[in-house]
Design a protein around this motif. Sequence first.
Motif, PDB file in Angstrom:
ATOM      1  N   ASP A   1     -22.701  16.611  11.785  1.00 39.60           N
ATOM      2  CA  ASP A   1     -22.473  15.647  10.715  1.00 39.60           C
ATOM      3  C   ASP A   1     -23.492  15.761   9.582  1.00 39.60           C
ATOM      4  OD1 ASP A   1     -20.741  13.629   9.932  1.00 39.60           O
ATOM      5  OD2 ASP A   1     -21.990  12.029  10.751  1.00 39.60           O
TER       6      ASP A   1
ATOM      7  N   HIS B   1     -24.475  17.958   7.375  1.00 38.42           N
ATOM      8  CA  HIS B   1     -24.150  18.513   6.059  1.00 38.42           C
ATOM      9  C   HIS B   1     -23.226  17.609   5.259  1.00 38.42           C
ATOM     10  CE1 HIS B   1     -26.222  22.195   6.944  1.00 38.42           C
ATOM     11  NE2 HIS B   1     -25.590  22.267   8.098  1.00 38.42           N
ATOM     12  N   ASP B   2     -22.322  16.931   5.934  1.00 41.81           N
ATOM     13  CA  ASP B   2     -21.394  16.046   5.237  1.00 41.81           C
ATOM     14  C   ASP B   2     -21.988  14.681   4.934  1.00 41.81           C
ATOM     15  OD1 ASP B   2     -19.429  18.000   5.304  1.00 41.81           O
ATOM     16  OD2 ASP B   2     -18.602  17.267   7.202  1.00 41.81           O
ATOM     17  N   ARG B   3     -22.758  14.142   5.870  1.00 40.33           N
ATOM     18  CA  ARG B   3     -23.333  12.801   5.733  1.00 40.33           C
ATOM     19  C   ARG B   3     -24.772  12.796   6.218  1.00 40.33           C
ATOM     20  NH1 ARG B   3     -18.226  10.411   8.750  1.00 40.33           N
ATOM     21  NH2 ARG B   3     -17.757  12.580   8.900  1.00 40.33           N
TER      22      ARG B   3
ATOM     23  N   LYS C   1     -27.562  11.122   5.531  1.00 41.94           N
ATOM     24  CA  LYS C   1     -28.225   9.839   5.832  1.00 41.94           C
ATOM     25  C   LYS C   1     -27.686   9.259   7.138  1.00 41.94           C
ATOM     26  CE  LYS C   1     -29.368   8.617   1.124  1.00 41.94           C
ATOM     27  NZ  LYS C   1     -29.158   7.705   0.017  1.00 41.94           N
ATOM     28  N   ARG C   2     -26.397   9.348   7.329  1.00 36.52           N
ATOM     29  CA  ARG C   2     -25.784   8.826   8.548  1.00 36.52           C
ATOM     30  C   ARG C   2     -26.267   9.597   9.777  1.00 36.52           C
ATOM     31  NH1 ARG C   2     -19.385   8.906  10.037  1.00 36.52           N
ATOM     32  NH2 ARG C   2     -19.662   8.400  12.217  1.00 36.52           N
ATOM     33  N   SER C   3     -26.407  10.902   9.664  1.00 36.03           N
ATOM     34  CA  SER C   3     -26.807  11.700  10.825  1.00 36.03           C
ATOM     35  C   SER C   3     -28.243  11.414  11.249  1.00 36.03           C
ATOM     36  CB  SER C   3     -26.635  13.191  10.538  1.00 36.03           C
ATOM     37  OG  SER C   3     -27.536  13.623   9.555  1.00 36.03           O
TER      38      SER C   3
ATOM     39  N   ARG D   1     -27.940   7.706  13.053  1.00 33.36           N
ATOM     40  CA  ARG D   1     -26.952   7.562  14.126  1.00 33.36           C
ATOM     41  C   ARG D   1     -27.588   7.790  15.496  1.00 33.36           C
ATOM     42  NH1 ARG D   1     -21.340  10.875  13.983  1.00 33.36           N
ATOM     43  NH2 ARG D   1     -20.326   9.760  15.656  1.00 33.36           N
TER      44      ARG D   1
END
Length: 55
Positions: A43, A45-47, A49-51, A54
């Motif tokens: 995750d 590369h796409d998101r 901050k979320r990775s 999480r």
Amino acid sequence: MGRVHQVAIEEALAELAAASANFGFLLPLEPLLLLYGAGAEADAHDRPKRSLARP
């Protein structure tokens, strides 16, 4: 949990470990950490901050 279901889970985790550049070594030690780490890795590369946030 049935034996067929358990085998499917083990195979999925083995595939995830093989695909992970950084977390595959965790499979025999702690499969749940493999799942979390490889999920965040996928995750990142796409998101990004979320990775990082999480569990």
